[in-house]
Design an enzyme around this catalytic site. Structure first.
Site, PDB file in Angstrom:
ATOM      1  N   GLU A 166     -10.673  -8.105 -18.640  1.00  0.00           N
ATOM      2  CA  GLU A 166      -9.408  -8.625 -18.114  1.00  0.00           C
ATOM      3  C   GLU A 166      -9.458 -10.126 -17.872  1.00  0.00           C
ATOM      4  O   GLU A 166      -8.461 -10.724 -17.499  1.00  0.00           O
ATOM      5  CB  GLU A 166      -8.995  -7.862 -16.845  1.00  0.00           C
ATOM      6  N   CYS A 215      -6.695   0.518 -19.927  1.00  0.00           N
ATOM      7  CA  CYS A 215      -6.270   1.188 -18.692  1.00  0.00           C
ATOM      8  C   CYS A 215      -5.189   0.413 -17.949  1.00  0.00           C
ATOM      9  O   CYS A 215      -4.787   0.793 -16.863  1.00  0.00           O
ATOM     10  CB  CYS A 215      -7.462   1.474 -17.789  1.00  0.00           C
ATOM     11  N   ASP A 271      -4.182  -7.734 -15.852  1.00  0.00           N
ATOM     12  CA  ASP A 271      -4.802  -9.026 -15.557  1.00  0.00           C
ATOM     13  C   ASP A 271      -5.020  -9.845 -16.813  1.00  0.00           C
ATOM     14  O   ASP A 271      -4.894 -11.064 -16.783  1.00  0.00           O
ATOM     15  CB  ASP A 271      -6.126  -8.820 -14.806  1.00  0.00           C
ATOM     16  N   HIS A 295       0.827  -1.210   0.000  1.00  0.00           N
ATOM     17  CA  HIS A 295       0.000   0.000   0.000  1.00  0.00           C
ATOM     18  C   HIS A 295       0.856   1.252   0.000  1.00  0.00           C
ATOM     19  O   HIS A 295       0.525   2.257  -0.622  1.00  0.00           O
ATOM     20  CB  HIS A 295      -0.931  -0.004   1.211  1.00  0.00           C
ATOM     21  N   ARG A 328       1.083 -12.255 -12.016  1.00  0.00           N
ATOM     22  CA  ARG A 328       1.691 -10.930 -12.189  1.00  0.00           C
ATOM     23  C   ARG A 328       2.535 -10.512 -10.988  1.00  0.00           C
ATOM     24  O   ARG A 328       3.322  -9.566 -11.065  1.00  0.00           O
ATOM     25  CB  ARG A 328       0.616  -9.872 -12.508  1.00  0.00           C
TER      26      ARG A 328
END
Ligand code: PEP
Ligand code: MG
Length: 755
Positions: free
Chosen positions: A609, A680, A633, A367, A643
């Protein structure tokens, strides 16, 4: 066994007097070794200091040949002295010469001495040198004598740290304290930052080492231990432990250590030997740090780290200082260094004085990394032991692109980075000039460039990049950085504030995309074999409609009178979209019933995705207002590569035929259905990939703020028709998994397109 006349307390008192004497550095050191030798009833006492080139040099001796001072040197690992320096542990031998590591230095005349006791000069976990005493006899040094010499070593380490001995070292090397260190870590947020270390939890530098009154020092120590225990109990009771990254597990470990009899005994003994309470804590902490630096087992290193943190708390109690730097005290060009840090703590510092962030923990998806990227703050994570390697105020460089830090850089390294930073700044200036230039290719194709965002701190980038809107607002970020589940009102407030900050520019909100790698610390984790393929995103939203509905309501209310775009993550079938759409309808009815203002326009879309949607393109394009390709994704699921797993994440190329063919299907169907298609995922922000996307027919891209300038510079020089024709031609002939990257790169080069 001979006992030391006067014991360690008297020695410490004498050393304090010597430290205060108005004499030169060499004189002071000479007096110190005489005093130690006398006190330890040793014929020899020598000090070896670590130079900047990693060589240990004899700086002073009582008992060995004086002529050897500043001549005798040992490489790290060479001889007994080198061994002590590399292990950072004391070594006591009754017959030094029979030890396999013994290395004979004839100029010292040490062949007549048999017993040998050496201890490292440790400061903040670094070895600054070695202190040795020797005796002619084959004597065995007692445990208390080893302890006493370690305590004495602390005083010497402090003397080295003052820099007083610097003048005695060769100019070319200096002493190790200021040695440059280059550490590799993980790139968290792009950019180069030059500045000075600010330890998020500043270490107390103990200056007052020697006790005036041992009894009262013991009392101070006990009192501080009691206070630290109570504060940990309070934090655990509060249950509100996410702040400052203090998770329950760490606090539980703190509590265990705070009652550890071995640790407490060692500190009490250090006070009894004549140290102040804070010096005793540091003395024991130094040993612990040295062990930590050598520990290769990650679990044990973590626990030693916890003990180190606990010792820090104790030190702060003893000197009555706050554990965290006060915001107002932050200097210009601050580079924050921390073991770990919560996102809220980073936001508290404010952006204006910060130049970078370096963490011992914190992977790319943490985060804090998300917040650093949102702030545009160069950041590097997973830098082993960095808090032990730096001192407050040290010069430091953060290279957020390479994932490297340069601690106390040499002047040429600093100059090279300063040049790099200047170049980046110049390039930024160039991009700034493009801000208001219409985003149209050379052959007249307009391309919408939007931002990916998720926090309010992202939104000022709309203005400075000239992005036309937010193409992906990751709503889960608010949830991820919070200490508890944000209420409906808090969600609505954030969305309202985002609308206000965006002005007339549109925002596409993505509903909560949690699960997989996006974990909420306050939500009960569901054990799953394959979280990436598990219960996440829209799946949670549809199974627990309360959560999704509350969010949709907050979005609808915040949008009152304005256009609103909502998209759903990880949609795998058209049916999931219908069910999500039905929830929106319910909330719209709720709005009408309660007389709320509706959005002036509402568009609903899906993230593309999950590969299954590639085989329902016609159907989804017929019902959704737009599709937005989440290439991060999509790559993960198309090629079956995690990933998050660095071994495989970059194994396949998004510019390879399979991915380009998948993307081409989306662009063609969207065009045929008159449905807007956006990208995106990260590829939209990389100029070469963006060039291919435009060629395939994507005329809307959403990306990180820093990518807007480079992508715009690329497309202004691009003939979209020409690159499209090239890709189609190549895809016809591309075999298996061929990548088009080299061909596209050559195309860019020959056409003068900056990528
Ligand atoms: C993606 O998957 O490409 C995407 C944009 O979403 P996220 O990276 O948040 O999963
Ligand atoms: Mg995604």
């Amino acid at each position: 066994m001979p006992s030391a006349p006067g014991g360690p307390r008297l020695l410490l008192r004498r050393l304090r007097e010597i430290m205060a004497e108005p004499v030169g550095a060499q004189d002071r050191l000479d007096r110190i070794v005489i005093q130690i030798a006398a006190n330890m009833v040793a014929e020899v006492c020598s000090v070896y200091v670590m130079r900047g080139d990693g060589v240990l040099e004899l700086f002073a001796t009582e008992g060995l040949n004086r002529a050897a001072v500043h001549h005798t040197v040992m490489r790290a690992g060479e001889g007994l002295v080198g061994l002590i320096a590399s292990t950072a542990e004391p070594l006591a031998l009754s017959d030094a010469q029979s030890h396999p590591a013994f290395s004979y230095k004839p100029e010292t005349g040490e062949e007549i001495y048999h017993a040998f006791l050496g201890v490292p000069l440790l400061r903040a976990g670094n070895t600054l040198g070695v202190l040795v005493v020797q005796n002619r006899t084959f004597r065995v040094y007692a445990e208390e004598e080893i302890e006493a010499l370690q305590t004495t070593a602390m005083v010497l380490a402090e003397l080295i740290a003052t820099g007083e001995l610097q003048a005695l070292a060769p100019v070319e090397t200096g002493i190790a304290l200021r040695r440059p260190v280059h550490q590799k870590g993980t790139a968290l947020a792009d950019g180069v930052g030059l500045g000075h270390v600010i330890l998020h939890e500043p270490r107390v530098v103990v200056k007052n080492l020697i006790a005036e009154n041992v009894e009262s020092e013991l009392q101070r120590l006990e009192h501080a231990i009691g206070e630290v225990r109570a504060s940990i109990d309070r934090l655990l009771e509060r249950g509100d432990v996410a702040h400052h990254g203090e998770h329950r597990e760490v606090l539980e470990t703190f509590r265990m250590f705070a009652h550890d009899q071995g640790w407490l005994r060692r500190m009490r003994e250090a006070v009894t030997s004549g140290l102040t309470a804070e010096a005793a804590v540091e003395r024991v902490q130094s040993d612990n740090r040295a062990r930590m630096l050598r520990q290769t087992d990650p679990y044990l290193r973590e626990r030693l780290h916890d003990l180190d943190d606990l010792a820090n708390r104790l030190l702060h109690r003893l000197v009555g200082r706050d554990l965290v730097v006060e915001r107002g005290l932050l200097p210009e060009n601050a580079i924050l260094v921390a073991r770990s840090m919560g996102p809220a703590a980073l936001l508290d510092y404010g952006r204006s004085r910060l130049r970078g962030l370096v963490l011992e923990e914190g992977g790319p998806t943490s985060h804090i990394a998300i917040v650093a990227r949102a702030l545009g703050l160069p950041a590097v994570g997973e830098v082993a032991n960095v808090t032990s390697l730096v001192e407050q105020g040290d010069a430091i460089i953060v290279d957020g692109a390479a994932g490297e830090v340069q601690i106390r850089p040499s002047s040429d390294v600093e100059a090279a980075y300063a040049e790099k930073a200047r170049l980046r700044a110049r390039r930024q200036e160039q991009y700034l000039k493009l801000r208001d230039v219409p985003s149209v290719t050379k052959d007249g194709v307009p391309v919408t460039l939007q931002l990916n965002a998720g926090l309010l701190v992202d939104l000022p980038h709309l203005e400075d990049t000239g992005a036309t809107g937010v193409g992906l607002f990751r709503t889960e970020l608010q949830f991820m950085i919070a200490e508890r589940m944000p209420t409906a009102t808090e969600q609505q407030n954030l969305y309202s504030a985002a609308f206000a900050a965006a002005g007339d520019r549109p925002i596409t909100f993505r509903t909560l995309d949690i699960g997989g790698d996006k974990v909420l610390p306050y939500m009960q984790a569901v054990e799953e074999e394959n979280p990436a393929l598990g219960w996440r995103a829209i799946r949670i939203g549809l199974d627990r409609p309360g959560l999704l509905r509350a969010q949709i309501r907050a979005l609808l209310k915040a949008a009152a009178g304005r256009p609103l775009k909502i998209m759903f993550p990880m949609v795998a079938t058209c049916d999931e979209f219908f069910r999500a759409k039905a929830l929106v309808e319910r909330e719209r009815n709720h709005l009408s019933r309660h007389g709320h203002v509706h959005p002036s326009d509402l568009k609903l879309g899906v993230m593309l995705e999950v590969p299954s949607l590639l085989f329902q393109l016609k159907e989804i394009c017929a019902v959704a207002d737009f599709v937005s390709v989440g290439s991060n994704d999509l790559m993960q699921f198309l090629f079956a590569i995690d990933r998050e797993n660095r071994r495989v994440a970059d194994r396949f190329d998004p510019l390879s035929a399979p991915m380009l063919r998948a993307l081409s299907l989306v662009a063609e169907q969207a065009k045929a259905s008159n449905c807007l298609a956006t990208v995106c995922g990260e590829i939209g922000g990389r100029p070469l990939e963006a060039m291919a996307l435009i060629g395939l027919g994507f005329h809307s891209l959403s990306m990180s703020p820093a990518a807007i300038g480079p992508v715009k510079a690329m497309l202004l020089a691009l003939d979209a028709g020409e690159v499209g024709a090239l890709i189609r031609r190549e895809l016809e002939h591309a075999g298996g998994g061929d990548t088009l990257r080299p061909k596209l790169a050559r195309f860019a080069e020959t056409h003068g397109i900056p990528v």
